[in-house]
Write a protein that holds these residues in place. Structure first.
Motif, mmCIF file in Angstrom:
data_model
loop_
_atom_site.group_PDB
_atom_site.id
_atom_site.type_symbol
_atom_site.label_atom_id
_atom_site.label_comp_id
_atom_site.label_asym_id
_atom_site.label_seq_id
_atom_site.Cartn_x
_atom_site.Cartn_y
_atom_site.Cartn_z
ATOM 1 N N ILE A 119 0.857 -1.172 0.000
ATOM 2 C CA ILE A 119 0.000 0.000 0.000
ATOM 3 C C ILE A 119 0.902 1.234 0.000
ATOM 4 O O ILE A 119 1.929 1.255 0.681
ATOM 5 N N LYS A 120 0.480 2.265 -0.748
ATOM 6 C CA LYS A 120 1.279 3.496 -0.829
ATOM 7 C C LYS A 120 1.480 4.076 0.566
ATOM 8 O O LYS A 120 0.555 4.149 1.361
ATOM 9 N N PRO A 121 2.722 4.481 0.886
ATOM 10 C CA PRO A 121 2.992 5.018 2.217
ATOM 11 C C PRO A 121 2.149 6.246 2.547
ATOM 12 O O PRO A 121 1.936 7.109 1.713
ATOM 13 N N GLY A 122 1.672 6.263 3.785
ATOM 14 C CA GLY A 122 0.922 7.400 4.291
ATOM 15 C C GLY A 122 1.623 7.965 5.506
ATOM 16 O O GLY A 122 2.351 7.260 6.205
ATOM 17 N N LYS A 123 1.400 9.251 5.768
ATOM 18 C CA LYS A 123 2.053 9.918 6.895
ATOM 19 C C LYS A 123 1.278 9.623 8.170
ATOM 20 O O LYS A 123 0.067 9.800 8.237
ATOM 21 N N LYS A 124 1.991 9.166 9.205
ATOM 22 C CA LYS A 124 1.375 8.878 10.490
ATOM 23 C C LYS A 124 1.513 10.089 11.406
ATOM 24 O O LYS A 124 2.188 11.057 11.074
ATOM 25 N N ALA A 125 0.871 10.018 12.564
ATOM 26 C CA ALA A 125 0.861 11.130 13.517
ATOM 27 C C ALA A 125 2.270 11.541 13.958
ATOM 28 O O ALA A 125 2.516 12.703 14.252
ATOM 29 N N ASN A 126 3.208 10.590 13.990
ATOM 30 C CA ASN A 126 4.569 10.901 14.446
ATOM 31 C C ASN A 126 5.490 11.336 13.302
ATOM 32 O O ASN A 126 6.703 11.305 13.434
ATOM 33 N N ASN A 127 4.898 11.728 12.173
ATOM 34 C CA ASN A 127 5.627 12.224 10.999
ATOM 35 C C ASN A 127 6.492 11.171 10.312
ATOM 36 O O ASN A 127 7.429 11.506 9.603
ATOM 37 N N ILE A 128 6.203 9.905 10.536
ATOM 38 C CA ILE A 128 6.862 8.811 9.830
ATOM 39 C C ILE A 128 5.909 8.358 8.725
ATOM 40 O O ILE A 128 4.707 8.245 8.945
ATOM 41 N N TYR A 129 6.447 8.110 7.548
ATOM 42 C CA TYR A 129 5.639 7.544 6.479
ATOM 43 C C TYR A 129 5.675 6.026 6.617
ATOM 44 O O TYR A 129 6.717 5.449 6.927
ATOM 45 N N SER A 130 4.540 5.398 6.391
ATOM 46 C CA SER A 130 4.470 3.952 6.560
ATOM 47 C C SER A 130 3.628 3.329 5.460
ATOM 48 O O SER A 130 2.555 3.835 5.122
ATOM 49 N N SER A 131 4.129 2.237 4.915
ATOM 50 C CA SER A 131 3.388 1.431 3.961
ATOM 51 C C SER A 131 2.944 0.173 4.703
ATOM 52 O O SER A 131 3.759 -0.689 5.035
ATOM 53 N N GLU A 132 1.658 0.095 4.988
ATOM 54 C CA GLU A 132 1.121 -1.027 5.753
ATOM 55 C C GLU A 132 0.898 -2.238 4.854
ATOM 56 O O GLU A 132 0.478 -2.092 3.701
ATOM 57 N N LEU A 133 1.176 -3.418 5.367
ATOM 58 C CA LEU A 133 0.869 -4.648 4.648
ATOM 59 C C LEU A 133 -0.630 -4.903 4.731
ATOM 60 O O LEU A 133 -1.264 -4.614 5.749
ATOM 61 N N ARG A 134 -1.195 -5.453 3.684
ATOM 62 C CA ARG A 134 -2.627 -5.794 3.729
ATOM 63 C C ARG A 134 -2.874 -6.873 4.779
ATOM 64 O O ARG A 134 -3.861 -6.851 5.495
ATOM 65 N N GLU A 135 -1.951 -7.807 4.857
ATOM 66 C CA GLU A 135 -2.038 -8.897 5.841
ATOM 67 C C GLU A 135 -0.684 -9.001 6.535
ATOM 68 O O GLU A 135 0.318 -9.296 5.887
ATOM 69 N N PRO A 136 -0.621 -8.742 7.853
ATOM 70 C CA PRO A 136 0.672 -8.817 8.562
ATOM 71 C C PRO A 136 1.299 -10.206 8.441
ATOM 72 O O PRO A 136 0.602 -11.208 8.284
ATOM 73 N N ILE A 137 2.618 -10.240 8.509
ATOM 74 C CA ILE A 137 3.361 -11.502 8.511
ATOM 75 C C ILE A 137 3.608 -11.860 9.968
ATOM 76 O O ILE A 137 4.375 -11.198 10.655
ATOM 77 N N ARG A 138 2.931 -12.901 10.455
ATOM 78 C CA ARG A 138 3.077 -13.326 11.851
ATOM 79 C C ARG A 138 4.042 -14.506 11.928
ATOM 80 O O ARG A 138 4.011 -15.402 11.094
ATOM 81 N N PHE A 139 4.886 -14.494 12.979
ATOM 82 C CA PHE A 139 5.777 -15.621 13.215
ATOM 83 C C PHE A 139 6.123 -15.670 14.694
ATOM 84 O O PHE A 139 5.989 -14.682 15.414
ATOM 85 N N TYR A 140 6.518 -16.847 15.145
ATOM 86 C CA TYR A 140 6.893 -16.978 16.552
ATOM 87 C C TYR A 140 8.411 -16.941 16.672
ATOM 88 O O TYR A 140 9.136 -17.239 15.730
ATOM 89 N N LEU A 141 8.845 -16.551 17.845
ATOM 90 C CA LEU A 141 10.275 -16.485 18.133
ATOM 91 C C LEU A 141 10.652 -17.582 19.109
ATOM 92 O O LEU A 141 9.889 -17.868 20.031
#
Length: 191
Positions: free
Chosen positions: A1-23
């Protein structure tokens, strides 16, 4: 997804579906607040015992660079190759060298303040497993990196898989799917 500006002035491109994994089991420490007002903890990666985790994280890092290059014309209005982008990339994990000892590897994990107690319980339970998720790519002034968030902790003593006879090292996917399908059918018949 095209990066958008967040409240803390960081641009972020969110994944449609997060990549989950265990440590794998390790220590978590150093609760801190970064320069952008977000809370983090450091997961300690043992370079001798967690070689698979390091390899996985390096592959995730390569994916981040490849995705940024693939989308660079849309995101940055300029086609950037991977060789150019690698100069600006920050790995998902950090390396600290101690002069007398070997290097230490840490995985900074973003957490919400209300998760601190759960992290403390994780540190005290030797059977607990932490699940994290990659939610997107954060872009700063002169660098970019994956955004990694705490998802949950599974306490093996309370884990349904162990109650059903599944060991973490020996999974029988047929049994798991049979159990899952049985549960789904029970839920469907109740509706």
């Amino acid at each position: 997804i095209k990066p958008g500006k967040k409240a803390n002035n960081i641009y972020s491109s969110e994944l449609r579906e997060p990549i989950r994994f265990y440590l794998p089991r390790s220590d978590v420490h150093n609760l801190y607040k970064d320069d952008y007002g977000e809370y983090y903890i450091d997961y300690n990666i043992n370079s001798k015992e967690h070689t698979e985790v390091i390899e996985f994280l390096e592959n995730i890092d390569s994916l981040c660079i490849a995705e940024a290059s693939k989308n660079s014309a849309i995101w940055f209005k300029k086609k950037l190759d991977e060789e150019t982008l690698i100069k600006y990339f920050n790995s998902v994990y950090t390396v600290e060298n101690d002069d007398e000892e070997e290097e230490e590897l840490f995985l900074p994990i973003n957490i919400e303040q209300d998760s601190v107690e759960e992290i403390n319980n994780f540190n005290q339970d030797e059977t607990a497993v932490m699940i994290v998720k990659v939610i997107g790519i954060d872009f700063f002034k002169k660098t970019f990196r994956w955004k990694l968030e705490f998802d949950s902790v599974i306490h093996q003593t309370n884990n349904n898989d162990l109650k059903n006879g599944y060991e973490s090292e020996e999974l029988d996917f047929s049994k798991i799917m049979d159990h899952t399908n049985d549960s789904d059918e029970d839920n469907d018949s109740e509706n």
